[in-house]
Design a protein around this motif. Structure first.
Motif, PDB file in Angstrom:
ATOM      1  N   LEU A  53       0.819  -1.217   0.000  1.00 40.57           N
ATOM      2  CA  LEU A  53       0.000   0.000   0.000  1.00 40.57           C
ATOM      3  C   LEU A  53       0.854   1.269   0.000  1.00 40.57           C
ATOM      4  O   LEU A  53       0.659   2.138  -0.843  1.00 40.57           O
ATOM      5  CB  LEU A  53      -0.931   0.007   1.219  1.00 40.57           C
ATOM      6  N   ALA A  54       1.784   1.381   0.958  1.00 40.09           N
ATOM      7  CA  ALA A  54       2.514   2.646   1.081  1.00 40.09           C
ATOM      8  C   ALA A  54       3.904   2.388   1.654  1.00 40.09           C
ATOM      9  O   ALA A  54       4.182   1.317   2.219  1.00 40.09           O
ATOM     10  CB  ALA A  54       1.743   3.613   1.970  1.00 40.09           C
ATOM     11  N   THR A 162      -3.005   7.945   0.210  1.00 44.12           N
ATOM     12  CA  THR A 162      -2.985   6.483   0.303  1.00 44.12           C
ATOM     13  C   THR A 162      -3.029   5.983   1.744  1.00 44.12           C
ATOM     14  O   THR A 162      -3.777   5.075   2.073  1.00 44.12           O
ATOM     15  CB  THR A 162      -1.685   5.945  -0.344  1.00 44.12           C
ATOM     16  N   ARG A 168       4.398   7.499   0.703  1.00 40.65           N
ATOM     17  CA  ARG A 168       3.989   7.552  -0.686  1.00 40.65           C
ATOM     18  C   ARG A 168       3.424   6.194  -1.078  1.00 40.65           C
ATOM     19  O   ARG A 168       3.729   5.165  -0.451  1.00 40.65           O
ATOM     20  CB  ARG A 168       5.180   7.943  -1.561  1.00 40.65           C
ATOM     21  N   ALA A 169       2.586   6.204  -2.099  1.00 39.75           N
ATOM     22  CA  ALA A 169       1.984   4.948  -2.551  1.00 39.75           C
ATOM     23  C   ALA A 169       3.098   3.983  -2.955  1.00 39.75           C
ATOM     24  O   ALA A 169       4.123   4.392  -3.497  1.00 39.75           O
ATOM     25  CB  ALA A 169       1.053   5.207  -3.726  1.00 39.75           C
ATOM     26  N   ASN A 171       3.681   0.602  -5.097  1.00 39.37           N
ATOM     27  CA  ASN A 171       2.988  -0.206  -6.080  1.00 39.37           C
ATOM     28  C   ASN A 171       3.968  -1.066  -6.867  1.00 39.37           C
ATOM     29  O   ASN A 171       4.177  -0.878  -8.059  1.00 39.37           O
ATOM     30  CB  ASN A 171       2.207   0.737  -7.008  1.00 39.37           C
TER      31      ASN A 171
END
Ligand code: FE2
Length: 380
Positions: A53-54, A162, A168-169, A171
């Motif tokens: 997620l983050a 997020t 920060r995200a 991914n």
């Protein structure tokens, strides 16, 4: 069933919504302090089906720590590791090993949550503070609970990012498939000898919780009773914290073993809910999660004890899933072996089919299984 359905939740005192000075919307996240956050994150993703997620670390301007945030449905885990010698996180890990530092609670008003609990005697951990980024703002505050564990109050209604400002995200290519885990059903604390009532009073007085009356409160079969337990619940029933203390038993208490290796009070287990325990547990087992096993005889008379259930007994037996019933329904549950090097934290998987209790009927079979494990560790 929904965790928010508390129509038949029984509390020892009524807590009308108007008097709930600490309304809690749910568990926001659980933060663990670990020796290596990157590898811990991989474990929870690969073995447990959590999704990335983050992230916060050097790239986001942090100098002293790295955090990975994982999510599966409503469950969010934050794994935080120190990046430099010294400091609070290193000290925590040296004392306790990897473990739960914070049970963060989602609130509408983090300032009020802090003030209301502080004036009732809470020891402050974090004065209310605003954190902002381009996605809005979050207000955080925090208080101490048992051991070095803390509760963080998270007010996030003005935040669209997020996770939290500063993260920060995250991914990455690796996006593991969920194992069907939905939400945190309860979080259990182990406290020292004769401290259970003190901490139950803390949750009652400081946080406005009440004792949940369930079958679990009645006396447990003495031969295997090596713990005493009370369950504290907040007003809307979304947050349930059983508190255990060691008791004199035939053998050394499993709680005592925990306290010894954790060096004090702390979170013993997280119970994660699923809608399909058979699928969830088979998936987890295939991914390498190790569960406690009860002897096969458990299944010979279990249906005499719990009555009819919707599931076939065979897959339950095959996976080692336990069954218990109270006056409102039944539940299916299973416990992992400790998930860390030290025999401290473990995870419970639970599927509720009406039952609001915690599986007291399984304690005897379970304690025997735990004792076999303790024996192999030489800590019995
Ligand atoms: Fe539990």
């Amino acid at each position: 069933m929904s965790v928010t359905d508390n129509t038949s939740l029984k509390l020892t005192k009524e807590v009308p919504a108007a008097e709930d000075f600490l309304p809690l919307l749910g568990t926001d996240h659980v933060e663990l302090y670990v020796g290596n956050a990157k590898q811990a994150a991989h474990y929870y993703m690969a073995a447990w089906g959590f999704q990335p997620l983050a992230y916060a670390g050097l790239e986001t301007g942090l100098k002293d720590r790295t955090s990975y945030v994982l999510q599966q449905d409503k469950i969010r885990l934050v794994l935080t590791a120190p990046m430099k010698p010294g400091g609070e996180i290193n000290r925590h890990i040296e004392q306790h090993g990897d473990g739960v530092k914070a049970i963060a609670l989602w609130v509408d008003d983090a300032r009020k949550s802090f003030e209301e609990t502080f004036k009732r005697g809470a020891e402050p951990y974090m004065e209310p503070e605003v954190r902002e980024d381009e996605n809005g703002k979050v207000i955080l505050s925090g208080i101490h609970t048992y051991g070095e564990t803390v509760h963080i109050f998270v007010e996030r209604s003005a935040y669209q990012g997020t996770f939290l400002p500063g993260y920060r995200a995250w991914n990455p290519h690796y996006q593991p498939e969920s194992t069907g885990l939905k939400y945190i059903d309860h979080m259990v604390g182990n406290v020292g000898w004769n401290e259970m009532n003190k901490w139950c009073e803390f949750y009652a007085k400081v946080m406005g919780f009440a004792q949940l009356v369930s079958f679990d409160d009645k006396d447990i079969s003495t031969e295997y009773t090596a713990l005493m337990s009370k369950v504290m619940s907040n007003g809307n029933g979304r947050i349930k914290f059983p508190i255990n203390e060691p008791a004199e038993g035939r053998k050394k208490s499993q709680i005592e073993e925990y306290i010894e290796f954790y060096n004090g009070a702390g979170v013993q287990h997280m119970a994660l809910a699923t809608d399909n325990i058979i699928e969830t547990v088979s998936g987890l087992r295939d991914r390498g999660v190790e569960f406690l096993r009860v002897p096969g005889e458990y299944y010979e008379d279990v249906l005499d004890r719990v009555g009819e259930i919707d599931e076939d007994l065979e897959p339950l037996r095959e996976l080692g899933i336990l069954i218990d019933r109270d006056d409102e329904g039944y539940l299916l549950q299973i416990f992992t072996k400790p998930i860390l090097d030290r025999p401290t934290l473990f995870i419970e998987i639970i599927q509720r089919k009406g039952a609001k209790s915690f599986g007291k009927g399984n304690f005897k079979a379970l304690f025997e299984a735990i004792e076999r494990e303790q024996e192999s560790r030489g800590t019995l």
